[in-house]
Scaffold this motif. Sequence first.
Motif, PDB file in Angstrom:
ATOM      1  N   ALA A 164       1.012  -1.272   0.041  1.00 41.25           N
ATOM      2  CA  ALA A 164       0.027   0.082   0.062  1.00 41.25           C
ATOM      3  C   ALA A 164       0.889   1.372  -0.067  1.00 41.25           C
ATOM      4  O   ALA A 164       1.822   1.373   0.714  1.00 41.25           O
TER       5      ALA A 164
ATOM      6  N   LEU B 194       2.180   4.733   1.049  1.00 38.99           N
ATOM      7  CA  LEU B 194       2.385   5.490   2.234  1.00 38.99           C
ATOM      8  C   LEU B 194       2.536   7.085   2.204  1.00 38.99           C
ATOM      9  O   LEU B 194       2.046   7.571   2.871  1.00 38.99           O
ATOM     10  N   THR B 195       3.465   7.065   1.311  1.00 36.89           N
ATOM     11  CA  THR B 195       3.923   8.581   0.939  1.00 36.89           C
ATOM     12  C   THR B 195       4.452   8.551  -0.221  1.00 36.89           C
ATOM     13  O   THR B 195       4.776   7.773  -0.894  1.00 36.89           O
TER      14      THR B 195
ATOM     15  N   THR C  18      -0.932  21.782   2.925  1.00 35.96           N
ATOM     16  CA  THR C  18       0.062  22.763   3.738  1.00 35.96           C
ATOM     17  C   THR C  18       1.023  23.460   2.808  1.00 35.96           C
ATOM     18  O   THR C  18       1.895  22.582   2.082  1.00 35.96           O
TER      19      THR C  18
ATOM     20  N   VAL D  87       2.857  20.248   1.264  1.00 34.67           N
ATOM     21  CA  VAL D  87       2.589  19.018   1.906  1.00 34.67           C
ATOM     22  C   VAL D  87       1.205  18.565   1.820  1.00 34.67           C
ATOM     23  O   VAL D  87       0.333  19.355   2.246  1.00 34.67           O
TER      24      VAL D  87
ATOM     25  N   ARG E  46      -2.374  15.728   1.495  1.00 33.15           N
ATOM     26  CA  ARG E  46      -2.689  14.505   2.393  1.00 33.15           C
ATOM     27  C   ARG E  46      -3.838  14.060   1.313  1.00 33.15           C
ATOM     28  O   ARG E  46      -4.618  14.966   0.806  1.00 33.15           O
TER      29      ARG E  46
ATOM     30  N   ASP F 168      -5.067   9.019   2.891  1.00 29.72           N
ATOM     31  CA  ASP F 168      -4.138   9.241   4.273  1.00 29.72           C
ATOM     32  C   ASP F 168      -2.687   9.194   3.707  1.00 29.72           C
ATOM     33  O   ASP F 168      -1.735   8.848   4.531  1.00 29.72           O
TER      34      ASP F 168
ATOM     35  N   LEU G 208       0.555  10.949   2.756  1.00 22.85           N
ATOM     36  CA  LEU G 208       1.128  12.367   2.806  1.00 22.85           C
ATOM     37  C   LEU G 208       2.313  12.316   1.502  1.00 22.85           C
ATOM     38  O   LEU G 208       3.056  11.717   1.147  1.00 22.85           O
TER      39      LEU G 208
ATOM     40  N   THR H  74       5.034  15.082  -0.185  1.00 21.34           N
ATOM     41  CA  THR H  74       5.671  16.556  -0.495  1.00 21.34           C
ATOM     42  C   THR H  74       5.842  16.820  -1.804  1.00 21.34           C
ATOM     43  O   THR H  74       6.001  15.953  -2.723  1.00 21.34           O
TER      44      THR H  74
ATOM     45  N   VAL I 280       6.224   5.563  -2.146  1.00 20.85           N
ATOM     46  CA  VAL I 280       6.834   4.816  -1.312  1.00 20.85           C
ATOM     47  C   VAL I 280       5.499   3.948  -0.544  1.00 20.85           C
ATOM     48  O   VAL I 280       4.635   4.254  -0.149  1.00 20.85           O
ATOM     49  N   GLY I 281       5.958   2.612  -0.738  1.00 21.42           N
ATOM     50  CA  GLY I 281       4.818   1.791  -0.381  1.00 21.42           C
ATOM     51  C   GLY I 281       5.391   0.709   0.848  1.00 21.42           C
ATOM     52  O   GLY I 281       6.477   1.169   1.140  1.00 21.42           O
ATOM     53  N   GLU I 282       4.556   0.105   1.301  1.00 19.11           N
ATOM     54  CA  GLU I 282       4.941  -0.666   2.584  1.00 19.11           C
ATOM     55  C   GLU I 282       6.119  -1.677   2.412  1.00 19.11           C
ATOM     56  O   GLU I 282       6.646  -2.147   3.320  1.00 19.11           O
TER      57      GLU I 282
END
Lengths: 334, 334, 334, 334
Positions: free
Chosen positions: D144, D146-147, D189, D209, D211, D215, D217, D219, D237-239
């Motif tokens: 999943a 994540l960022t 943000t 930043v 979202r 969820d 995040l 940049t 970037v995943g799990e």
Amino acid sequence: MTLRVGVIGVGVMGADHARNLDRRVGGAAVTVVADHDAERAAAVAGEMRSARAVDDARAVVAADDVDAVLVASHDSTHRDFVLAALDAGKPVLCEKPLAPTAAECRRVVDAEGDRGLVSVGFMRRFDPSYTDLRRLVTSGELGAPLTAHCISRTVQSGPGDSAATITNSAIHELDVLPWLLDSPITEVTWFAGRSSRHSPDRRDPQILVLRTASDVLVTVEVFLNARYGYDTRCEVVGETGSAALTLPARVVVDSDRRRGVEYPPDWIPRYADAYRLQLQAWVDAVAGGGPSSLATAHDGLRAALVADAAVESMTTGRTVAVQYESGEGGQPVR
Amino acid sequence: MTLRVGVIGVGVMGADHARNLDRRVGGAAVTVVADHDAERAAAVAGEMRSARAVDDARAVVAADDVDAVLVASHDSTHRDFVLAALDAGKPVLCEKPLAPTAAECRRVVDAEGDRGLVSVGFMRRFDPSYTDLRRLVTSGELGAPLTAHCISRTVQSGPGDSAATITNSAIHELDVLPWLLDSPITEVTWFAGRSSRHSPDRRDPQILVLRTASDVLVTVEVFLNARYGYDTRCEVVGETGSAALTLPARVVVDSDRRRGVEYPPDWIPRYADAYRLQLQAWVDAVAGGGPSSLATAHDGLRAALVADAAVESMTTGRTVAVQYESGEGGQPVR
Amino acid sequence: MTLRVGVIGVGVMGADHARNLDRRVGGAAVTVVADHDAERAAAVAGEMRSARAVDDARAVVAADDVDAVLVASHDSTHRDFVLAALDAGKPVLCEKPLAPTAAECRRVVDAEGDRGLVSVGFMRRFDPSYTDLRRLVTSGELGAPLTAHCISRTVQSGPGDSAATITNSAIHELDVLPWLLDSPITEVTWFAGRSSRHSPDRRDPQILVLRTASDVLVTVEVFLNARYGYDTRCEVVGETGSAALTLPARVVVDSDRRRGVEYPPDWIPRYADAYRLQLQAWVDAVAGGGPSSLATAHDGLRAALVADAAVESMTTGRTVAVQYESGEGGQPVR
Amino acid sequence: MTLRVGVIGVGVMGADHARNLDRRVGGAAVTVVADHDAERAAAVAGEMRSARAVDDARAVVAADDVDAVLVASHDSTHRDFVLAALDAGKPVLCEKPLAPTAAECRRVVDAEGDRGLVSVGFMRRFDPSYTDLRRLVTSGELGAPLTAHCISRTVQSGPGDSAATITNSAIHELDVLPWLLDSPITEVTWFAGRSSRHSPDRRDPQILVLRTASDVLVTVEVFLNARYGYDTRCEVVGETGSAALTLPARVVVDSDRRRGVEYPPDWIPRYADAYRLQLQAWVDAVAGGGPSSLATAHDGLRAALVADAAVESMTTGRTVAVQYESGEGGQPVR
């Protein structure tokens, strides 16, 4: 002519330091070793060219055949052993962190005064990638730095909560960034989103947005359960160009429909050169009687203050200013 | 407990070795230094932690406070100083080449017998890229090696004719390939085409096609006036995959419409780690009394024999078999 | 205003060409399709915007609504269909090889005269990596080319003997090198060592050392059972710099302790752009009535002559000069 | 069988679209061209295989020989020409932005209803790097997401204030991220630090930043005066792993002590494939009567709403939630 070093604490990290000092660094020898596990102390002493084990860490500091002390014991003991070395007037290299809280770091800074005896093991300052990057930033070749992006990923986390991510892991970025950008960090905003299902007990990844006194904005991702490898990245973006650390791989492999390079599993191979070079620089400086290029107690305090601000931002959800006392932020970054 | 080393010859290379031995390697100290230029010897001795300069290279070998000898004087003197060390029964590390001709190398091999005292400074065997590559090849992960491609480029050549390209430069490939592929080179075919206008006095580039006893074919390009940078490449291709040295750059720079990494200007920064690690391995082995992983006199002879074959191919335009005497080719490659 | 193309042969390659012509290229439409397998012809015709299938390849050439012909049938039929198109005075694009032997290629060259009707599908000339590389070589930015290194690896070979490696696979290098270096190949030396155990019926890998009329030396490795991926490499080394094709990967992946990019499994994804761009260039040239930048019948003949020399070197173990008849080598390389 | 397209606006971008449609895409032809500069319209029409120039953009929409409309006129006119095409019931591809404000985008969305006639030219969705990256993210191979980290740098900015950085440049990230991560952006943000001295009139660089509803995040650095090159980066970037766009360079050059690849000077070469593939996908979808994979009017609206939130964060210094009206955020991302 050979610097005689006493080592306090020979767990994984301390034993590695002892071996490096005794056998991979010029001009030094380990003479005395202490550990709360006496058997371990004896074993490591036995590996040295000529060292003895002692029961008591304070006996290391006091020993006549110890010119300088290396502290690699449990984090909670750092402060006391560093203070003991200061009492004895002996140079001391303390693994990071200097102390778990900024308040305790301040006590060390005060005790040291202007004697320049304390060094802190923020080894990234000796990693050849980081020193090359800093040389480039400092050269002006990229123009004035405007922004930077750091990523710090490890394969999996040990125990610890979300704050420990900052105080144990991100702390390296919090030290290395002021050194790299020649300006203290003044402001921190903390973010986290979805956490990895591989993270049992903390928000992971986390993202920090930092601001330096020189108004450089920095994003930092810290992701402890990244699984795929141990990966430190850092890019500094200037007015005319940008520079970044490479993944320091020595061999590229073609296999199974892929061309690739290998990631290190953890920090030990990644920073092996940095640890060795840091020890050599320390030995050279102590033996030569001059100032070293290692992180100082002030640097250790500064990183702790930024970590405090980051943890406060985590709690409050707001941007937090770093609480330097008079002069602390403005100390020249070493 | 500290190995006391005498250094013969402190030009660029020898002075670098002396500094490494005295200050960047564990367990050793330089005690005596000689050079045909007495002033230079004194200057380098003065840089050491505690060393004296002597007039005569043979006094280095004879000195009571010299446990082992490092020979970095002019190529033409290597053989005699190594033979002197052998006479004294002292371990000796000789910069490559062991001697300018295969015949002279054979004399050293004969004089050494089975005493294991002579090491030859083929430092690529200690370069972390090469050792990683060899580990991979040896692991079997790539399957049996079938072919390899080497490139050795330097910014500009010093004086020398076409044969010197082989005996001074390609010699590194001629040593490292048998070590990497675990099989001696048995056959050489030499090629040259158009030469660079920057090459005043020799065919440049040159290409060798080598064959090992295990029937691996290797192409080697040696190009001394490549201008753009100092560049060593090596790829080993196996039955299921391939692996190659990377360009060991630590920082990637974006500027002027390019993303790039820097080449070293010459061999000194490129092989700094290799030289240090080679010295450390030598000190460890000599101090420990065990065999080292450095190239031996046999290895030095073997490389010289292949170089002879390459020069003969250059002259005759034919494929030339390497002339090993009984057992020489079959010696295990160290 | 739309170029109407008849396609002869719609196996994997021909069907791909037909789809590209009809749907991924501007200004063309496929109107007639033939294949010895009538069902396949009907199926591909049905995929086109408006095309019919015919029984007989010669009917494609003759059809009134066919302005130009694409030949992608079995290699053994290429010559005859190209000659048929020449008889009809229609432009024809023939998949490589133009014909299996140099003698047959010569017949096509003679039949074409100076009419400029025949193009040969050496698609690498349209691969964006190769065209960028050629632009760089031609620009003089690297100085005069001195040497080059080519590698052509595929995952696994189909049936075929050692000579087929040259005539079917290396043939691409034999065409693209003169185009890249602007000079015909004049001399070939063939080598082989240990073969992969995955190669059932031919020497694999093979290495060629080529020399151009301009005295550039080129090494070519052709390895058909390389297993790890489909991999085309080419580096041209000049007097002041060097340039090489990259592996055209679009995404880099970090996983399982590796950072890597993916290799294509075969030539189809690797050269998808090249095939499309080649067809577009052909359509543009034929529609515009001007000369195209595709390989000509002369180029097809030239590659066949070099392949003959390579096979002769394989047989004799000697360096073999390419047997150009008067003017053939000297034809400007397109 | 050929889609007849009318083009409104033939400045740099529109003329490029017209040429692609007429000559580099299968199954389409440009028949009518309009521009407020009649001379320019005539010139571009003259380049087409068979097109006429008209005075009035509305005449393009109305023309009998126009099956579909491409709008590449000034941003301020997009909305009206798209509405005109909707009135005429003709498919329309509108260059980004669909309209300068979210409110105007909403009007288009309402006028379109469920007819699926409007496409928006967010071409990154067709860039082969981005589509490869999305395939990988969607495949679940990385776990999943994540960022993510995006960087968008250009050589130099045109006129515009800090808000224009968001609405004209970052808008591409604001569209592509929900498409890539399959989730709308819900929160923004905004940050800025020191600006480049090369930026005359806006904060530069800026950092967002973001979202997503899921969820994740993200940049985003947008730096318009980065000088060194045109550079789009994106890492997800995943799990279990991470994937990133590569710099799509085809040739690597060794020269002047550097190994490097070239950056494109601007978006045109960087996204040439994306523009062509987007047009081909549009032509295929319109001709085939099915849904396309281009960005929709809903997507255009969504990106505008996120841009509004970013500009509000710039003004207020706070994190701002994106103001979707009922259902807008939840629309499936195309």
